[in-house]
Design a protein around this motif. Structure first.
Motif, PDB file in Angstrom:
ATOM      1  N   SER A 172     -94.653-111.232 -21.806  1.00 55.46           N
ATOM      2  CA  SER A 172     -94.202-112.199 -22.799  1.00 55.46           C
ATOM      3  C   SER A 172     -93.852-113.549 -22.173  1.00 55.46           C
ATOM      4  CB  SER A 172     -92.962-111.637 -23.514  1.00 55.46           C
ATOM      5  OG  SER A 172     -92.411-112.595 -24.389  1.00 55.46           O
ATOM      6  N   ALA A 173     -93.991-114.601 -22.962  1.00 56.94           N
ATOM      7  CA  ALA A 173     -93.562-115.928 -22.526  1.00 56.94           C
ATOM      8  C   ALA A 173     -92.039-116.028 -22.541  1.00 56.94           C
ATOM      9  CB  ALA A 173     -94.169-116.996 -23.443  1.00 56.94           C
ATOM     10  N   ASP A 174     -91.383-115.154 -23.287  1.00 53.38           N
ATOM     11  CA  ASP A 174     -89.920-115.125 -23.383  1.00 53.38           C
ATOM     12  C   ASP A 174     -89.350-114.434 -22.140  1.00 53.38           C
ATOM     13  OD1 ASP A 174     -87.294-113.934 -23.972  1.00 53.38           O
ATOM     14  OD2 ASP A 174     -87.603-114.699 -26.003  1.00 53.38           O
ATOM     15  N   THR A 175     -88.580-115.159 -21.363  1.00 51.59           N
ATOM     16  CA  THR A 175     -88.040-114.632 -20.104  1.00 51.59           C
ATOM     17  C   THR A 175     -87.198-113.385 -20.321  1.00 51.59           C
ATOM     18  OG1 THR A 175     -87.972-116.887 -19.256  1.00 51.59           O
ATOM     19  CG2 THR A 175     -86.724-115.259 -18.042  1.00 51.59           C
ATOM     20  N   ASP A 176     -86.389-113.363 -21.363  1.00 50.95           N
ATOM     21  CA  ASP A 176     -85.549-112.190 -21.622  1.00 50.95           C
ATOM     22  C   ASP A 176     -86.397-110.962 -21.938  1.00 50.95           C
ATOM     23  OD1 ASP A 176     -83.207-113.622 -21.195  1.00 50.95           O
ATOM     24  OD2 ASP A 176     -82.990-114.143 -23.326  1.00 50.95           O
ATOM     25  N   LEU A 177     -87.432-111.143 -22.749  1.00 52.85           N
ATOM     26  CA  LEU A 177     -88.315-110.020 -23.072  1.00 52.85           C
ATOM     27  C   LEU A 177     -89.077-109.552 -21.839  1.00 52.85           C
ATOM     28  CD1 LEU A 177     -89.792-110.915 -26.576  1.00 52.85           C
ATOM     29  CD2 LEU A 177     -87.911-109.359 -26.009  1.00 52.85           C
ATOM     30  N   ARG A 178     -89.518-110.494 -21.020  1.00 53.11           N
ATOM     31  CA  ARG A 178     -90.215-110.138 -19.775  1.00 53.11           C
ATOM     32  C   ARG A 178     -89.318-109.293 -18.884  1.00 53.11           C
ATOM     33  NH1 ARG A 178     -92.118-115.199 -18.969  1.00 53.11           N
ATOM     34  NH2 ARG A 178     -90.613-115.636 -17.333  1.00 53.11           N
ATOM     35  N   ARG A 179     -88.072-109.694 -18.754  1.00 55.09           N
ATOM     36  CA  ARG A 179     -87.117-108.963 -17.925  1.00 55.09           C
ATOM     37  C   ARG A 179     -86.901-107.553 -18.481  1.00 55.09           C
ATOM     38  NH1 ARG A 179     -83.286-112.370 -18.143  1.00 55.09           N
ATOM     39  NH2 ARG A 179     -83.869-113.484 -16.263  1.00 55.09           N
ATOM     40  N   ILE A 180     -86.689-107.451 -19.769  1.00 51.55           N
ATOM     41  CA  ILE A 180     -86.487-106.134 -20.386  1.00 51.55           C
ATOM     42  C   ILE A 180     -87.714-105.263 -20.174  1.00 51.55           C
ATOM     43  CG2 ILE A 180     -86.271-104.928 -22.606  1.00 51.55           C
ATOM     44  CD1 ILE A 180     -84.467-107.323 -23.489  1.00 51.55           C
ATOM     45  N   GLY A 181     -88.893-105.823 -20.438  1.00 50.52           N
ATOM     46  CA  GLY A 181     -90.125-105.052 -20.259  1.00 50.52           C
ATOM     47  C   GLY A 181     -90.271-104.533 -18.844  1.00 50.52           C
ATOM     48  N   ALA A 182     -90.045-105.399 -17.876  1.00 55.17           N
ATOM     49  CA  ALA A 182     -90.191-104.993 -16.472  1.00 55.17           C
ATOM     50  C   ALA A 182     -89.161-103.942 -16.086  1.00 55.17           C
ATOM     51  CB  ALA A 182     -90.074-106.214 -15.564  1.00 55.17           C
ATOM     52  N   LEU A 183     -87.920-104.120 -16.521  1.00 50.34           N
ATOM     53  CA  LEU A 183     -86.872-103.154 -16.177  1.00 50.34           C
ATOM     54  C   LEU A 183     -87.128-101.786 -16.804  1.00 50.34           C
ATOM     55  CD1 LEU A 183     -83.684-105.393 -16.383  1.00 50.34           C
ATOM     56  CD2 LEU A 183     -84.732-104.409 -14.323  1.00 50.34           C
ATOM     57  N   VAL A 184     -87.547-101.784 -18.060  1.00 53.00           N
ATOM     58  CA  VAL A 184     -87.807-100.500 -18.715  1.00 53.00           C
ATOM     59  C   VAL A 184     -88.996 -99.793 -18.067  1.00 53.00           C
ATOM     60  CG1 VAL A 184     -88.468 -99.373 -20.876  1.00 53.00           C
ATOM     61  CG2 VAL A 184     -86.758-101.189 -20.893  1.00 53.00           C
ATOM     62  N   MET A 185     -90.025-100.557 -17.719  1.00 53.80           N
ATOM     63  CA  MET A 185     -91.172 -99.944 -17.044  1.00 53.80           C
ATOM     64  C   MET A 185     -90.729 -99.314 -15.725  1.00 53.80           C
ATOM     65  SD  MET A 185     -93.982-102.864 -17.938  1.00 53.80           S
ATOM     66  CE  MET A 185     -95.310-102.160 -17.003  1.00 53.80           C
ATOM     67  N   GLN A 186     -89.871-100.007 -14.993  1.00 57.37           N
ATOM     68  CA  GLN A 186     -89.353 -99.476 -13.730  1.00 57.37           C
ATOM     69  C   GLN A 186     -88.551 -98.200 -13.975  1.00 57.37           C
ATOM     70  OE1 GLN A 186     -86.679-102.135 -11.717  1.00 57.37           O
ATOM     71  NE2 GLN A 186     -86.758-100.975  -9.819  1.00 57.37           N
ATOM     72  N   GLU A 187     -87.716 -98.190 -14.998  1.00 58.99           N
ATOM     73  CA  GLU A 187     -86.932 -96.998 -15.327  1.00 58.99           C
ATOM     74  C   GLU A 187     -87.846 -95.816 -15.644  1.00 58.99           C
ATOM     75  OE1 GLU A 187     -84.485 -98.127 -18.626  1.00 58.99           O
ATOM     76  OE2 GLU A 187     -83.309 -99.536 -17.430  1.00 58.99           O
ATOM     77  N   CYS A 188     -88.883 -96.071 -16.422  1.00 55.95           N
ATOM     78  CA  CYS A 188     -89.804 -94.994 -16.810  1.00 55.95           C
ATOM     79  C   CYS A 188     -90.549 -94.425 -15.602  1.00 55.95           C
ATOM     80  CB  CYS A 188     -90.799 -95.499 -17.849  1.00 55.95           C
ATOM     81  SG  CYS A 188     -90.077 -95.858 -19.454  1.00 55.95           S
ATOM     82  N   VAL A 189     -91.021 -95.303 -14.739  1.00 51.49           N
ATOM     83  CA  VAL A 189     -91.736 -94.841 -13.551  1.00 51.49           C
ATOM     84  C   VAL A 189     -90.795 -94.049 -12.644  1.00 51.49           C
ATOM     85  CG1 VAL A 189     -92.912 -95.613 -11.443  1.00 51.49           C
ATOM     86  CG2 VAL A 189     -93.496 -96.621 -13.651  1.00 51.49           C
ATOM     87  N   THR A 190     -89.566 -94.506 -12.515  1.00 48.08           N
ATOM     88  CA  THR A 190     -88.581 -93.795 -11.694  1.00 48.08           C
ATOM     89  C   THR A 190     -88.301 -92.411 -12.274  1.00 48.08           C
ATOM     90  OG1 THR A 190     -87.577 -95.880 -11.015  1.00 48.08           O
ATOM     91  CG2 THR A 190     -86.234 -93.900 -10.767  1.00 48.08           C
ATOM     92  N   ARG A 191     -88.144 -92.339 -13.594  1.00 49.92           N
ATOM     93  CA  ARG A 191     -87.890 -91.040 -14.239  1.00 49.92           C
ATOM     94  C   ARG A 191     -89.076 -90.109 -14.042  1.00 49.92           C
ATOM     95  NH1 ARG A 191     -84.816 -93.311 -18.110  1.00 49.92           N
ATOM     96  NH2 ARG A 191     -86.600 -94.056 -19.270  1.00 49.92           N
TER      97      ARG A 191
END
Length: 155
Positions: free
Chosen positions: A104-123
């Protein structure tokens, strides 16, 4: 207002979280011991993300989609191995669903997307320690063995 792409990304992520909550509900009911604890932790994490996404959509003036009454699971787990398989599939699916937010062009959405993807991969990795190619990338292949020179004899 965020824009159509951001709204679509939030809706995609929310749909994945609805499905994940459903799947982990099934998994929690079909597992025991440490595996059940892991499934419960994942269930709670996905519920929290689902609620966060709903709030974001409402705050932006949208109407979040409600979950389906039932979701078709690729496997109905009857063993620990099948439970792990389903959980890994769920985490991979949610990871893919957040790709649009991560771009996303929205920095907050980009951050959320990246963090959630990291959480999912870690799980997923905690359940089955293997790395899959990043969504959209070609599958990993084993490196080709390098030829080692051999001594030749002359006649």
């Amino acid at each position: 207002m965020r824009g159509a792409a951001a709204d679509r990304g939030l809706a995609t992520a929310l749909a994945a979280e609805h499905a994940a909550v459903y799947a982990y509900g099934v998994l929690g009911a079909r597992t025991t011991g440490r595996l059940r604890v892991a499934m419960t932790v994942a269930y709670n994490a996905h519920r929290a993300r689902r609620d966060q996404l709903r709030t974001m959509i409402i705050t932006a003036g949208g109407t979040p989609a409600e979950p389906a009454a039932v979701y078709e699971l690729p496997v109905m787990p009857s063993s620990a191995a099948q439970a792990v398989e389903l959980a890994v599939l769920v985490e991979r699916g949610v990871t893919g669903a957040y790709l649009e937010l991560a771009a996303s062009a929205d920095t907050d959405l980009r951050r959320i997307g990246a963090l959630v993807m990291q959480e999912c991969v870690t799980r997923s990795y905690s359940l089955r320690p293997e790395i899959e190619a990043f969504p959209g990338m070609p599958p990993r292949t084993a490196p080709e063995p390098t030829a080692t020179p051999t001594a030749t004899t002359s006649q």
